[in-house]
Design a protein around this motif. Structure first.
Motif, PDB file in Angstrom:
ATOM      1  N   SER A   1       0.894  -1.270   0.053  1.00 27.38           N
ATOM      2  CA  SER A   1      -0.093  -0.068   0.054  1.00 27.38           C
ATOM      3  C   SER A   1       0.823   1.293  -0.208  1.00 27.38           C
ATOM      4  O   SER A   1       0.669   2.547  -0.696  1.00 27.38           O
ATOM      5  CB  SER A   1      -0.920   0.075   1.371  1.00 27.38           C
ATOM      6  N   GLY A   2       1.835   1.416   0.845  1.00 29.86           N
ATOM      7  CA  GLY A   2       2.798   2.596   0.678  1.00 29.86           C
ATOM      8  C   GLY A   2       3.468   2.573  -0.524  1.00 29.86           C
ATOM      9  O   GLY A   2       3.587   3.861  -0.795  1.00 29.86           O
ATOM     10  N   TYR A   3       3.702   1.525  -1.108  1.00 30.32           N
ATOM     11  CA  TYR A   3       4.437   1.651  -2.512  1.00 30.32           C
ATOM     12  C   TYR A   3       3.667   2.186  -3.390  1.00 30.32           C
ATOM     13  O   TYR A   3       3.919   3.015  -4.354  1.00 30.32           O
ATOM     14  CB  TYR A   3       4.815   0.129  -3.022  1.00 30.32           C
ATOM     15  N   LEU A   4       2.556   1.950  -3.429  1.00 28.58           N
ATOM     16  CA  LEU A   4       1.456   2.358  -4.514  1.00 28.58           C
ATOM     17  C   LEU A   4       1.212   3.765  -4.206  1.00 28.58           C
ATOM     18  O   LEU A   4       1.009   4.559  -5.057  1.00 28.58           O
ATOM     19  CB  LEU A   4       0.176   1.585  -4.240  1.00 28.58           C
ATOM     20  N   TRP A   5       1.122   4.234  -2.721  1.00 24.54           N
ATOM     21  CA  TRP A   5       0.890   5.485  -2.616  1.00 24.54           C
ATOM     22  C   TRP A   5       1.927   6.358  -3.052  1.00 24.54           C
ATOM     23  O   TRP A   5       1.780   7.540  -3.430  1.00 24.54           O
ATOM     24  CB  TRP A   5       0.783   5.784  -0.880  1.00 24.54           C
ATOM     25  N   LEU A   6       3.280   6.144  -3.030  1.00 18.34           N
ATOM     26  CA  LEU A   6       4.241   6.911  -3.508  1.00 18.34           C
ATOM     27  C   LEU A   6       4.225   7.192  -5.133  1.00 18.34           C
ATOM     28  O   LEU A   6       4.500   8.297  -5.405  1.00 18.34           O
ATOM     29  CB  LEU A   6       5.568   6.308  -2.923  1.00 18.34           C
ATOM     30  N   ASN A   7       3.815   5.969  -5.736  1.00 13.60           N
ATOM     31  CA  ASN A   7       3.683   6.127  -7.090  1.00 13.60           C
ATOM     32  C   ASN A   7       2.532   6.985  -7.584  1.00 13.60           C
ATOM     33  O   ASN A   7       2.607   7.943  -8.162  1.00 13.60           O
ATOM     34  CB  ASN A   7       3.479   4.699  -7.752  1.00 13.60           C
ATOM     35  N   ARG A   8       1.417   6.933  -6.751  1.00 19.97           N
ATOM     36  CA  ARG A   8       0.351   7.932  -7.054  1.00 19.97           C
ATOM     37  C   ARG A   8       0.493   9.344  -6.736  1.00 19.97           C
ATOM     38  O   ARG A   8       0.147  10.341  -7.563  1.00 19.97           O
ATOM     39  CB  ARG A   8      -0.984   7.477  -6.191  1.00 19.97           C
ATOM     40  N   GLU A   9       1.595   9.539  -5.687  1.00 25.80           N
ATOM     41  CA  GLU A   9       2.038  10.819  -5.075  1.00 25.80           C
ATOM     42  C   GLU A   9       2.819  11.402  -6.260  1.00 25.80           C
ATOM     43  O   GLU A   9       2.882  12.591  -6.615  1.00 25.80           O
ATOM     44  CB  GLU A   9       2.525  10.695  -3.822  1.00 25.80           C
ATOM     45  N   LEU A  10       3.803  10.697  -6.764  1.00 33.78           N
ATOM     46  CA  LEU A  10       4.597  11.063  -7.801  1.00 33.78           C
ATOM     47  C   LEU A  10       3.705  11.566  -9.067  1.00 33.78           C
ATOM     48  O   LEU A  10       3.929  12.370  -9.662  1.00 33.78           O
ATOM     49  CB  LEU A  10       5.544  10.078  -8.114  1.00 33.78           C
TER      50      LEU A  10
END
Length: 381
Positions: A322-331
């Protein structure tokens, strides 16, 4: 033909150190010729002023800002000094008046951006009054010499192979976006070039951000972008770079987290699409084009169920997917916001830069237009 090539912004940018040396040398030569032909007294101050106003500032905006502050400080300081001399005060009276003037000037410029103007006020005032027994003609000549040198420095910067801080900002912004595209593409592709040094690229991209901040006043002085525009662009870049750094430096602690991320079908395709978007954005900025395209948003819904249901061997919930996906979405969100902000800057595109880019054949596709994208499912994590 040669003059046209020298005015090419790409050539100007590539050889900006050489051109700056030529500008400084030409300005000093012109100042020296003037003081040799015309009967300027104490003329050495003219040469000093020419060198100081150009200094290590190769672009128009920086010299205009510094020259404006130097002119203002010189005129005000010299005027006060001449007034003190004309009052026929004793030396201690002249020094007291100068002290009060410098104290007042220091108070006024302390909280603002006019520190150099305050410095030149003090230098000019002390230069004019000398030891307190200065003749009026000597004081007037010294003030004139300072003004002459300052004006020659400004003229040489504006007229001889001028380099604009706004152009330098464009190239630095494009290089920064391109660097982030390379970093993100390397992170999401197992087949990326093995000789790509991500740590050095990360450092060099960070240095570009620092240099851009130093151009804020010069760009504002040139009149195409204001300080708020520059600060917002730098803020977006800084936040994108921080997000990419987190993606590069984060290490997941469980094998199950690796497997969960690798099992997300379509994730790598979205990541490569985002990398291509950053590369395209860099190309448009570098070639002076209008920013009239949209970066594709990062869609997390297809991976939500898998991420939320991920569990380790001990049946505990895994938070790394979930954290990994959030970082990609934030980028992706920051990239979209950056493109939209650039699109609203009507004076950022440059016809001159665009025309030169067309002649040079630079309007090509971004180097991230491949679709290799980890088809084997291997993750860099």
């Amino acid at each position: 033909m040669l003059l046209g090539r020298l005015r090419d912004p790409f050539i100007n940018h590539r050889h900006r150190r050489l051109f700056h040396v030529l500008r400084v040398s030409l300005a000093l030569a012109i100042t020296f010729a003037i003081i040799q032909v015309l009967p300027f007294e104490h003329s050495g101050w003219a040469l000093v002023s020419t060198a100081m106003v150009m200094g290590n500032l190769p672009h128009i905006g920086g010299v205009l800002d510094k020259g404006r502050q130097r002119l203002a400080g010189t005129i005000l300081g010299a005027t006060l000094g001449l007034a003190l001399i004309m009052l026929h005060l004793p030396p201690w009276g002249i020094y007291l008046g100068a002290l009060l003037g410098i104290a007042a000037c220091t108070w006024v410029v302390f909280p603002g951006r006019q520190a150099y103007s305050g410095l030149m006020f003090s230098v000019s005032l002390l230069l004019v009054i000398g030891d307190g027994n200065q003749a009026f003609s000597v004081a007037l000549w010294r003030a004139t010499d300072v003004l002459l040198g300052t004006l020659v420095g400004i003229a040489a910067t504006v007229l001889f192979l001028p380099q604009k801080a706004t152009d330098l900002m464009r190239f630095m912004l494009a290089d920064c976006l391109d660097g982030m595209a390379q970093l993100y593409h390397a992170h999401t592709s197992a087949t990326s070039a093995p000789d790509l040094d991500t740590r050095n690229l990360l450092k060099s991209t960070s240095r570009l951000l620092v240099k851009q901040r130093g151009l804020s006043d010069a760009i504002h002085r040139e009149g195409r972008l204001n300080r708020t525009d520059v600060d917002e662009l730098i803020s977006y870049q800084r936040r994108m770079l921080s997000t990419i750094e987190l993606l590069l430096e984060t290490h997941w602690t469980t094998r199950e987290g690796h497997s969960c991320i690798n099992a997300m079908k379509g994730l790598r395709e979205q990541q490569h699409t985002l990398a291509r978007g950053l590369g395209t954005l860099a190309l448009k900025v570098r070639t002076g084009q209008s920013i009239d395209f949209s970066i594709t948003p990062f869609v997390l819904q297809p991976f939500a169920e898998l991420a939320m249901s991920a569990r380790g061997k001990d049946e505990r919930v895994l938070f790394s997917p979930s954290g990994y996906l959030w970082l990609n979405r934030e980028l992706a969100r920051l990239a979209i916001a950056t493109a939209e902000r650039l699109g609203r800057l009507e004076r950022l595109p440059s016809k001159r830069l665009h025309n030169r880019a067309q002649r040079r054949g630079l309007l090509r596709t971004t180097p991230y237009d491949n679709k290799e994208g980890n088809q084997d499912g291997n993750s860099p994590h």
